[in-house]
Motif scaffolding. Structure first.
Motif, short mmCIF file in Angstrom:
data_model
loop_
_atom_site.label_atom_id
_atom_site.label_comp_id
_atom_site.label_asym_id
_atom_site.label_seq_id
_atom_site.Cartn_x
_atom_site.Cartn_y
_atom_site.Cartn_z
N ALA A 1 0.82 -1.02 -0.04
CA ALA A 1 0.10 0.03 0.15
C ALA A 1 0.89 1.10 0.10
O ALA A 1 0.54 2.34 -0.66
CB ALA A 1 -0.82 0.10 1.08
N ILE A 2 1.81 1.07 0.81
CA ILE A 2 2.75 2.52 0.66
C ILE A 2 3.66 2.68 -0.63
O ILE A 2 3.64 3.58 -1.08
CB ILE A 2 3.98 2.38 1.98
N GLY B 1 16.92 12.94 -6.41
CA GLY B 1 15.38 13.46 -6.40
C GLY B 1 14.66 12.42 -5.87
O GLY B 1 13.49 12.64 -5.33
N GLY B 2 14.98 11.13 -6.48
CA GLY B 2 13.90 10.15 -6.28
C GLY B 2 14.07 9.80 -4.92
O GLY B 2 13.08 9.27 -4.21
N ILE B 3 15.28 9.54 -4.27
CA ILE B 3 15.36 9.21 -2.80
C ILE B 3 14.51 10.21 -2.08
O ILE B 3 13.79 9.86 -1.04
CB ILE B 3 16.91 9.45 -2.48
N ILE B 4 14.69 11.54 -2.23
CA ILE B 4 13.87 12.39 -1.45
C ILE B 4 12.38 12.40 -1.52
O ILE B 4 11.85 12.36 -0.41
CB ILE B 4 14.30 14.17 -1.92
N VAL C 1 7.52 10.59 0.86
CA VAL C 1 6.14 10.37 0.49
C VAL C 1 5.89 9.09 1.10
O VAL C 1 4.74 8.69 1.79
CB VAL C 1 5.52 10.20 -1.09
N GLY C 2 6.71 7.92 1.10
CA GLY C 2 6.41 6.74 1.78
C GLY C 2 6.58 7.11 3.19
O GLY C 2 5.34 6.18 4.18
N ILE C 3 7.14 7.98 3.96
CA ILE C 3 6.99 7.99 5.57
C ILE C 3 5.59 8.78 5.55
O ILE C 3 4.92 8.24 6.79
CB ILE C 3 8.19 8.96 5.90
N PHE C 4 5.26 9.60 4.92
CA PHE C 4 3.83 10.26 5.19
C PHE C 4 2.85 9.39 4.89
O PHE C 4 1.84 9.31 6.04
CB PHE C 4 3.88 11.46 4.15
N MET D 1 -1.08 5.44 7.77
CA MET D 1 -1.66 4.24 8.05
C MET D 1 -1.48 3.92 9.62
O MET D 1 -2.09 2.91 9.87
CB MET D 1 -0.70 3.40 7.08
N GLY D 2 -0.79 4.83 10.23
CA GLY D 2 -0.71 4.46 11.59
C GLY D 2 0.60 3.49 12.13
O GLY D 2 0.47 2.78 13.02
N VAL D 3 1.41 3.18 11.00
CA VAL D 3 2.47 2.18 11.38
C VAL D 3 3.67 3.07 12.09
O VAL D 3 3.62 4.26 12.08
CB VAL D 3 2.96 1.51 10.09
#
Length: 354
Positions: A54-55, A106-109, A114-117, A122-124
């Motif tokens: 999902a992430i 740029g891809g890392i940033i 976005v993955g962290i957000f 999602m509450g993980v």
């Protein structure tokens, strides 16, 4: 003229597989491998691997967009400012991703942010999630670098080392970094591929010890990746935007190494021994649980034993409530005394043998 080395890496015989460009296929395979590794590691921590999928639905597109934006910005004055000054115009050139041009910083940033957000929403535990997912990033980058081979791009200076790459311009199209009269070059994309695989191994080893603080694996990855990119970038001969006479990606690498070290050292790099033991105990418990049913065991044996135990136990519903003599809710002192006399009536000869 420089003589060609017996190229260890021949020029690619083709760059497409049917209607698909191999550059794009390598990127896709890298993404799939990265997500598969992250799912496995997240499940090993006792979590639902579907959360990683999902992430990834958000983080992967964000990473691709971020890497393209970085490339377009850093090479705008050379590639996208419009003809005749540049090779192409911003529109549609910025969207022609199949021609190459992904800036990994740029891809890392974008991808990590976005993955962290998404994970937070999602509450993980986003720090634990980052630790599970991060080793998949250099794995994806390593596989994606194979696309540069098929595109004949991002090679280094001319060389005759035994592992040199043979470059063959095709169709009269010029290749950035190609020097007429020289046939073999440093395969800098392959150097980065090997370096990234090494980073995967180091990150997996570090995380297996659980001594690094939660979320710190991100900093270790950033520092290690850009450390390799620093020396590899210095070997490349393709045209690049320069700042103060130095390639922009060298500056970016220096900044990336600094940021990575700061992330690792911020508020202390290591967990407490208790936190380390707790983290290791989770995977140990899951390993024991997964291995509790061996190949020769009957997987239904536990269920059968439970059924036998249940059958042997008295059925509470089979006892007639009328046959149970209710206890006297209030027993006076006379009744208690009488019970004591009866208990004392047993002499030594009547006591059971032991």
């Amino acid at each position: 003229m420089m003589s060609a080395a017996p190229a260890f890496i021949p020029a690619p015989p083709f760059d497409s597989l049917g209607p698909f460009r191999l550059y794009g296929l390598m990127i896709a395979l890298g993404v799939l491998a990265s997500v598969a590794l992250a799912r496995r590691r997240w499940a090993a921590r006792g979590n639902d691997p579907e959360q990683i999928s999902a992430i990834a639905l958000w983080a992967v597109p964000a990473g691709l967009i971020g890497s393209r934006i970085y490339h377009v910005i850093t090479d705008y004055d050379r590639l996208y400012c419009g003809q005749p000054r540049c090779e192409r115009s911003l529109i549609p050139g910025a969207f022609e991703i199949w021609n190459g041009g992904l800036g990994i910083p740029g891809g890392i940033i974008a991808g990590v942010a976005v993955g962290i957000f998404v994970g937070y929403r999602m509450g993980v535990d986003w720090r634990d999630c980052v630790d599970a997912a991060i080793p998949g990033l250099p794995l994806a980058q390593a596989i994606g670098r194979l696309g540069n081979y098929f595109n004949q791009e991002l090679f280094g200076r001319p060389t005759t080392v035994p592992w040199a790459l043979k470059v063959e311009p095709k169709g009269g199209m010029p290749l950035d970094g190609y020097v007429p009269g020289f046939e073999t070059y440093h395969p800098t994309f392959a150097y980065e591929l090997i370096w990234n695989l090494g980073v995967v191994g180091v990150l997996l080893w570090i995380d297996s010890k659980r001594r690094l603080g939660k979320g710190k694996l991100l900093g270790a990855y950033v520092a290690l990746y850009f450390l390799g990119r620093l020396w590899i970038e210095a070997m490349r001969s393709d045209t690049a935007t320069e700042v103060f006479g130095i390639r922009v990606n060298i500056w970016t690498s220096i900044v990336g190494i600094t940021i990575g070290v700061v992330i690792v050292l911020w508020k202390g790099p290591l967990r407490s021994h208790a936190a380390t033991a707790e983290a290791l105990a989770v995977e140990s418990f899951l390993s024991v649980e997964a291995g509790s049913v061996e190949d020769g065991d009957d997987p239904h044996a536990a269920d059968a034993a439970a059924e036998e135990t249940e059958a042997a136990a008295p059925d509470a519903g089979s006892i007639d409530p009328d046959e149970v003599e209710p206890a006297d809710p209030v027993a006076g002192p006379e009744e208690h005394a009488e019970a004591g006399d009866q208990a004392g009536a047993l002499d030594d000869s009547e006591s059971p043998k032991t």
